[in-house]
Design a protein around this motif. Structure first.
Motif, PDB file in Angstrom:
ATOM      1  N   GLY A 140       0.796  -1.222   0.000  1.00 48.00           N
ATOM      2  CA  GLY A 140       0.000   0.000   0.000  1.00 48.00           C
ATOM      3  C   GLY A 140       0.824   1.265   0.000  1.00 48.00           C
ATOM      4  O   GLY A 140       0.402   2.291   0.528  1.00 48.00           O
ATOM      5  N   ASP A 141       2.013   1.224  -0.581  1.00 48.88           N
ATOM      6  CA  ASP A 141       2.797   2.459  -0.678  1.00 48.88           C
ATOM      7  C   ASP A 141       2.522   3.129  -2.023  1.00 48.88           C
ATOM      8  O   ASP A 141       1.697   2.665  -2.817  1.00 48.88           O
ATOM      9  N   VAL A 142       3.231   4.218  -2.270  1.00 48.36           N
ATOM     10  CA  VAL A 142       2.981   4.994  -3.488  1.00 48.36           C
ATOM     11  C   VAL A 142       3.257   4.143  -4.725  1.00 48.36           C
ATOM     12  O   VAL A 142       2.534   4.184  -5.719  1.00 48.36           O
ATOM     13  N   TRP A 143       4.302   3.350  -4.635  1.00 48.74           N
ATOM     14  CA  TRP A 143       4.657   2.478  -5.759  1.00 48.74           C
ATOM     15  C   TRP A 143       3.508   1.540  -6.108  1.00 48.74           C
ATOM     16  O   TRP A 143       3.180   1.349  -7.287  1.00 48.74           O
ATOM     17  N   ASP A 144       2.894   0.936  -5.075  1.00 44.51           N
ATOM     18  CA  ASP A 144       1.796   0.010  -5.333  1.00 44.51           C
ATOM     19  C   ASP A 144       0.623   0.718  -5.995  1.00 44.51           C
ATOM     20  O   ASP A 144      -0.020   0.166  -6.886  1.00 44.51           O
ATOM     21  N   ARG A 145       0.364   1.918  -5.564  1.00 51.60           N
ATOM     22  CA  ARG A 145      -0.748   2.666  -6.177  1.00 51.60           C
ATOM     23  C   ARG A 145      -0.462   2.937  -7.648  1.00 51.60           C
ATOM     24  O   ARG A 145      -1.338   2.820  -8.508  1.00 51.60           O
ATOM     25  N   PHE A 146       0.782   3.278  -7.917  1.00 50.00           N
ATOM     26  CA  PHE A 146       1.184   3.515  -9.311  1.00 50.00           C
ATOM     27  C   PHE A 146       0.989   2.248 -10.142  1.00 50.00           C
ATOM     28  O   PHE A 146       0.416   2.270 -11.227  1.00 50.00           O
ATOM     29  N   MET A 147       1.451   1.123  -9.583  1.00 49.22           N
ATOM     30  CA  MET A 147       1.390  -0.125 -10.350  1.00 49.22           C
ATOM     31  C   MET A 147      -0.044  -0.614 -10.516  1.00 49.22           C
ATOM     32  O   MET A 147      -0.400  -1.162 -11.560  1.00 49.22           O
ATOM     33  N   VAL A 148      -0.870  -0.433  -9.471  1.00 44.77           N
ATOM     34  CA  VAL A 148      -2.273  -0.841  -9.573  1.00 44.77           C
ATOM     35  C   VAL A 148      -2.945  -0.078 -10.706  1.00 44.77           C
ATOM     36  O   VAL A 148      -3.653  -0.656 -11.536  1.00 44.77           O
ATOM     37  N   ARG A 149      -2.680   1.218 -10.796  1.00 48.94           N
ATOM     38  CA  ARG A 149      -3.290   2.008 -11.873  1.00 48.94           C
ATOM     39  C   ARG A 149      -2.778   1.535 -13.234  1.00 48.94           C
ATOM     40  O   ARG A 149      -3.546   1.437 -14.191  1.00 48.94           O
ATOM     41  N   MET A 150      -1.498   1.243 -13.295  1.00 47.89           N
ATOM     42  CA  MET A 150      -0.933   0.776 -14.556  1.00 47.89           C
ATOM     43  C   MET A 150      -1.607  -0.527 -14.999  1.00 47.89           C
ATOM     44  O   MET A 150      -1.951  -0.692 -16.176  1.00 47.89           O
ATOM     45  N   GLU A 151      -1.782  -1.449 -14.042  1.00 48.67           N
ATOM     46  CA  GLU A 151      -2.416  -2.726 -14.379  1.00 48.67           C
ATOM     47  C   GLU A 151      -3.878  -2.520 -14.770  1.00 48.67           C
ATOM     48  O   GLU A 151      -4.399  -3.211 -15.647  1.00 48.67           O
ATOM     49  N   GLU A 152      -4.532  -1.590 -14.089  1.00 49.49           N
ATOM     50  CA  GLU A 152      -5.950  -1.375 -14.377  1.00 49.49           C
ATOM     51  C   GLU A 152      -6.154  -0.868 -15.796  1.00 49.49           C
ATOM     52  O   GLU A 152      -7.194  -1.133 -16.408  1.00 49.49           O
ATOM     53  N   VAL A 153      -5.180  -0.135 -16.308  1.00 52.06           N
ATOM     54  CA  VAL A 153      -5.290   0.318 -17.694  1.00 52.06           C
ATOM     55  C   VAL A 153      -5.351  -0.892 -18.619  1.00 52.06           C
ATOM     56  O   VAL A 153      -6.170  -0.955 -19.542  1.00 52.06           O
ATOM     57  N   LYS A 154      -4.511  -1.889 -18.339  1.00 56.61           N
ATOM     58  CA  LYS A 154      -4.535  -3.109 -19.170  1.00 56.61           C
ATOM     59  C   LYS A 154      -5.886  -3.800 -19.058  1.00 56.61           C
ATOM     60  O   LYS A 154      -6.448  -4.249 -20.067  1.00 56.61           O
ATOM     61  N   GLN A 155      -6.397  -3.905 -17.824  1.00 58.48           N
ATOM     62  CA  GLN A 155      -7.675  -4.585 -17.638  1.00 58.48           C
ATOM     63  C   GLN A 155      -8.794  -3.822 -18.343  1.00 58.48           C
ATOM     64  O   GLN A 155      -9.685  -4.425 -18.938  1.00 58.48           O
ATOM     65  N   SER A 156      -8.740  -2.493 -18.283  1.00 56.59           N
ATOM     66  CA  SER A 156      -9.759  -1.691 -18.962  1.00 56.59           C
ATOM     67  C   SER A 156      -9.705  -1.934 -20.455  1.00 56.59           C
ATOM     68  O   SER A 156     -10.745  -2.053 -21.117  1.00 56.59           O
ATOM     69  N   ALA A 157      -8.488  -2.009 -20.988  1.00 52.98           N
ATOM     70  CA  ALA A 157      -8.357  -2.269 -22.422  1.00 52.98           C
ATOM     71  C   ALA A 157      -8.981  -3.615 -22.770  1.00 52.98           C
ATOM     72  O   ALA A 157      -9.665  -3.754 -23.800  1.00 52.98           O
ATOM     73  N   SER A 158      -8.789  -4.593 -21.890  1.00 52.68           N
ATOM     74  CA  SER A 158      -9.377  -5.913 -22.148  1.00 52.68           C
ATOM     75  C   SER A 158     -10.902  -5.848 -22.106  1.00 52.68           C
ATOM     76  O   SER A 158     -11.588  -6.476 -22.923  1.00 52.68           O
ATOM     77  N   ILE A 159     -11.446  -5.065 -21.158  1.00 51.13           N
ATOM     78  CA  ILE A 159     -12.907  -4.940 -21.080  1.00 51.13           C
ATOM     79  C   ILE A 159     -13.445  -4.263 -22.336  1.00 51.13           C
ATOM     80  O   ILE A 159     -14.460  -4.677 -22.907  1.00 51.13           O
ATOM     81  N   ILE A 160     -12.740  -3.224 -22.804  1.00 48.24           N
ATOM     82  CA  ILE A 160     -13.207  -2.524 -24.010  1.00 48.24           C
ATOM     83  C   ILE A 160     -13.199  -3.470 -25.203  1.00 48.24           C
ATOM     84  O   ILE A 160     -14.136  -3.502 -26.005  1.00 48.24           O
ATOM     85  N   ARG A 161     -12.137  -4.284 -25.297  1.00 48.52           N
ATOM     86  CA  ARG A 161     -12.048  -5.270 -26.375  1.00 48.52           C
ATOM     87  C   ARG A 161     -13.290  -6.182 -26.350  1.00 48.52           C
ATOM     88  O   ARG A 161     -13.958  -6.385 -27.362  1.00 48.52           O
TER      89      ARG A 161
END
Lengths: 171, 372
Positions: B258-279
């Motif tokens: 739950g540090d800043v790095w994790d928040r950054f990475m969670v957002r980065m991963e969510e972009v991939k998941q969003s792209a998959s949902i849009i697909r």
């Protein structure tokens, strides 16, 4: 009225809550359970700590001005059991409403209580730093009250659609 | 010889940050009490952007209130439109056609990509990599905003969703453009990984900074990437499965500490998941009407509704109370930007000022939504 997804029946929550803290529940409907405003902290603490209710998170805190009374609304969320509980506390005193702060149970209430105090004028007794959030100290009145600045006729709300009185039907 | 003639002496001093400051992401002010390099106390001063939306909404019809919602969180207009329309539909019992459901998902997820690009770009900018990574991430955001513009004419204040559907069908040129975006996205994300993930300075600025435990995050009403970074797999798209989110396969990325790095990475991963949902949504997009006919003169039965969506910043809730009149008797936005700030003091006190700035950047606040 359709209930939100995974929202617990207020009757059921009320029954359990009353069994644990007798007399705390004043009213219950399918949607929400109304508890005694003075004992709101006990009720919330019990709901948080009871393993079956498991209301781990205060998801949303707000208030509604019902012209002659205030309703403070708490949406509680169980993350493990994935259900939502809606708790209400009614404040009959419309001029100087106050109730205990639930900051000791949920730290997430910190800013939500400040917002409600600022815009509705409900005092949360025991809040660590009760002050105005958006507006400045000395701002006259609390804008979200229906009788804000006693602007009768202007507030509250929209009485009818435009030109409805003249018989013009809105689409 | 002794140079010190007296005991080292220090006294706390007050440092004012904002309301206009690059790291406050808007008109947001913090007064910081510092003792040397250490933060002793902070006080947030918000309200510079307060527009009294909740009061104004009590004088406007349900349909007239839709444009207010995208002006609250102007970086996630679509998500706000969606949350409000869900609440109004719940209140008035309106059904939404299938095509509109899919279009809503496509646009809400595009919005998440745009918003996360902004959030991560600003975070990197706060960490000292001024502007360059931010502008890299804005490439995708620009593409998404172009898609919004060709569909509804606006880039930020979209006003696209309607009670009972969406305002317009996307034009024919929308589909090749969104395909191009989805095709480019994996490469772009890899580019950020190479730019940032092995960047020693960025790691030093974010790893172990401002950690929040899962218990604190839950009790402090944190939601969205902030909560998930603390290791709680809580996503309303899974938990509530509002709309048609139960038809899509996606994962909920979580962090560990739950540090800043994790928040950054969670957002980065969510972009991939969003792209998959849009697909998936584009593949399943059915033909048919994009909205139902709902009268503009909507008078829901007396009652209340609380609808919430997983916005880019967390649980975005809309609480509507109807007294049977043409306008809502109460309109409340559960603003994740404001509520995620509840733990800012806990994160900042005891750390240094640069760390607090990065912590604030990792919350991803939007001042329009804080103040409303």
């Amino acid at each position: 009225m359709p209930r939100a997804v995974h929202q617990l029946d207020g009757h059921d929550v009320g029954r359990r809550l009353n069994a644990a803290l007798s007399g705390v529940v004043l009213r219950a409907t399918e949607e929400w359970v109304e508890v005694e405003a003075g004992r709101i902290v006990d009720a919330l603490r019990w709901l948080r700590d009871d393993p079956e209710m498991d209301a781990a998170q205060l998801s949303c805190l707000t208030a509604v001005d019902q012209h002659d009374r205030f309703e403070v609304v708490y949406f509680l969320q169980s993350l493990d059991n994935n259900h939502q509980i809606e708790v209400k506390a009614v404040l009959e005193d419309h001029d100087t409403p106050s109730l205990p702060s639930c900051y000791s149970v949920y730290t997430g209430a910190l800013l939500q209580e400040l917002e409600t105090y600022d815009l509705m004028g409900i005092r949360f007794e025991g809040h660590p730093d009760l002050k105005r959030l958006f507006l400045w100290e000395g701002f006259p009145g609390h804008p979200l009250r229906k009788d804000f600045l006693k602007l009768e006729g202007r507030f509250p709300g929209l009485p009818s659609f435009p030109y409805e009185e003249q018989g013009v039907q809105a689409r | 010889m002794t140079l010190l003639t007296h005991e080292p002496y220090s006294e706390p001093y007050v440092l004012n940050i904002g309301p206009q400051h690059p790291s406050t992401h808007g008109v947001f002010r913090i007064r910081v009490v510092m003792d040397g390099e250490r933060i002793d106390d902070i006080e947030m001063i918000v309200g510079y952007l307060h527009r009294s939306m909740e009061k104004l909404a009590e004088e406007r019809t349900y349909t007239q209130n839709i444009p207010f919602t995208d002006r609250a969180d102007y970086l996630a207009g679509m998500s706000n439109n969606l949350g409000y329309c869900l609440a109004a539909e719940q209140l008035s019992g309106v059904e939404v056609p299938d095509r509109a459901q899919y279009l809503r998902v496509i646009f809400a997820e595009l919005q998440r990509i745009a918003s996360h690009a902004m959030a991560n770009g600003q975070l990197v900018s706060d960490a000292g990599a001024l502007q360059t990574p931010l502008l890299y991430m804005w490439r995708e955001r620009e593409k998404v905003l172009d898609l919004f513009e060709m569909t509804c004419g606006a880039r930020l204040t979209t006003n696209y969703m309607r009670i009972g559907g969406v305002a317009f069908d996307p034009p024919p040129e929308f589909y090749p453009a969104v395909e191009q975006l989805l095709a480019d996205l994996p490469d772009r994300i890899d580019e950020y990984h190479t730019l940032l993930i092995e960047n020693e300075i960025f790691l030093a600025r974010t790893k172990g900074v401002a950690p929040i435990s899962a218990e604190d995050a839950i009790n402090g009403s944190l939601t969205g990437p902030m909560l998930r970074a603390s290791g709680v797999p809580w996503d309303l798209r899974k938990a509530d499965a509002y709309g048609i989110y139960d038809r899509f396969k996606f994962e909920v990325p979580v962090g560990r500490v739950g540090d800043v790095w994790d928040r950054f990475m969670v957002r980065m991963e969510e972009v991939k998941q969003s792209a998959s949902i849009i697909r998936q949504a584009l593949d399943g997009l059915p033909a048919g009407a994009h909205k139902t006919d709902v009268p503009l003169a909507l008078r829901p039965e007396p009652g209340e509704a609380y609808a919430r969506v997983e916005g880019p910043r967390g649980e975005l809730g809309f609480y509507l109370v109807s007294d049977g009149g043409p306008a809502p008797a109460r309109f409340h936005i559960r603003a994740p930007s404001l509520i995620n700030l509840s733990l800012l003091k806990q994160m900042a006190v005891g750390s240094s000022l640069p760390d607090a700035i990065v912590a604030l950047g990792s919350i991803d606040i939007v001042v329009g939504e804080i103040d409303r």
